[in-house]
Design a protein around this motif. Structure first.
Motif, PDB file in Angstrom:
ATOM      1  N   TYR A 162       0.811  -1.216   0.000  1.00 57.57           N
ATOM      2  CA  TYR A 162       0.000   0.000   0.000  1.00 57.57           C
ATOM      3  C   TYR A 162       0.847   1.271   0.000  1.00 57.57           C
ATOM      4  O   TYR A 162       0.463   2.262  -0.616  1.00 57.57           O
ATOM      5  CB  TYR A 162      -0.996  -0.015   1.166  1.00 57.57           C
ATOM      6  N   ASP A 191      -4.925  -6.734  -4.424  1.00 59.68           N
ATOM      7  CA  ASP A 191      -3.768  -6.680  -3.529  1.00 59.68           C
ATOM      8  C   ASP A 191      -3.313  -8.106  -3.214  1.00 59.68           C
ATOM      9  O   ASP A 191      -3.974  -9.071  -3.616  1.00 59.68           O
ATOM     10  CB  ASP A 191      -4.073  -5.838  -2.284  1.00 59.68           C
ATOM     11  N   CYS A 205     -12.038   1.877  -3.299  1.00 61.46           N
ATOM     12  CA  CYS A 205     -11.687   2.791  -4.383  1.00 61.46           C
ATOM     13  C   CYS A 205     -11.136   4.077  -3.802  1.00 61.46           C
ATOM     14  O   CYS A 205     -11.749   4.677  -2.918  1.00 61.46           O
ATOM     15  CB  CYS A 205     -12.916   3.077  -5.249  1.00 61.46           C
ATOM     16  N   ILE A 215      -8.656  -3.381  -5.326  1.00 60.18           N
ATOM     17  CA  ILE A 215      -8.278  -2.000  -5.024  1.00 60.18           C
ATOM     18  C   ILE A 215      -8.346  -1.209  -6.318  1.00 60.18           C
ATOM     19  O   ILE A 215      -7.783  -1.600  -7.338  1.00 60.18           O
ATOM     20  CB  ILE A 215      -6.851  -1.936  -4.422  1.00 60.18           C
ATOM     21  N   HIS A 236      -7.926  -8.446  -2.250  1.00 62.13           N
ATOM     22  CA  HIS A 236      -8.901  -7.356  -2.229  1.00 62.13           C
ATOM     23  C   HIS A 236      -8.813  -6.559  -3.527  1.00 62.13           C
ATOM     24  O   HIS A 236      -7.723  -6.323  -4.051  1.00 62.13           O
ATOM     25  CB  HIS A 236      -8.661  -6.432  -1.032  1.00 62.13           C
ATOM     26  N   HIS A 245     -13.872  -4.375  -1.877  1.00 62.51           N
ATOM     27  CA  HIS A 245     -13.551  -3.475  -2.974  1.00 62.51           C
ATOM     28  C   HIS A 245     -13.390  -2.093  -2.368  1.00 62.51           C
ATOM     29  O   HIS A 245     -14.311  -1.564  -1.757  1.00 62.51           O
ATOM     30  CB  HIS A 245     -14.674  -3.472  -4.019  1.00 62.51           C
TER      31      HIS A 245
END
Length: 128
Positions: A21, A114, A70, A120, A118, A68
């Motif tokens: 991240y 990810d 955003c 992203i 997940h 999800h």
């Protein structure tokens, strides 16, 4: 004012996902704002912009079901940069940068899974 103050993910490998991240969100101007002190008994990092952590990653096992998320991009170039950085950081393609006209004519987004799976996304609603 938005409707969410913050959101958090528990991850399977804190160090790996925090590094993912840090790299993936940097093109969007998002970075680690604070870390939970070790004496609190859990590893955690709060990501955000302008001094406010609003996206948290913590140890404790993978959040299920998959989510999800955003993130807002200031322009289409930032979406492209997010996608490239996320892929380089170990993400998996889930939809390259491009117009998603089924949302609206200016919706420009990119999707990456990810390392925990997940979905992203970074998106820009502007025509540039």
């Amino acid at each position: 004012m938005g409707t969410l103050d913050h959101i958090g993910l528990q991850v399977s490998d804190y160090d790996k996902l925090t590094a993912f991240y840090e790299k993936a969100l940097a093109p969007l101007g998002i970075s680690i704002i604070m870390r939970i002190p070790e004496e609190a008994g859990v590893k955690g990092a709060g990501f955000g912009a302008d001094g406010k952590p609003d996206f948290w990653v913590s140890e404790g096992g993978r959040t299920t079901p998959h989510l999800h998320l955003c993130f807002v991009a200031k322009n289409r170039a930032a979406v492209d940069a997010f996608y490239a950085a996320a892929m380089a950081a170990g993400g998996t393609d889930n939809g390259p940068p491009g117009i998603r006209a089924h949302y609206h004519p200016n919706y420009y987004g990119a999707f990456v899974l990810d390392p925990d799976g997940h979905n992203i996304e970074a998106c820009c609603h502007r025509p540039e």
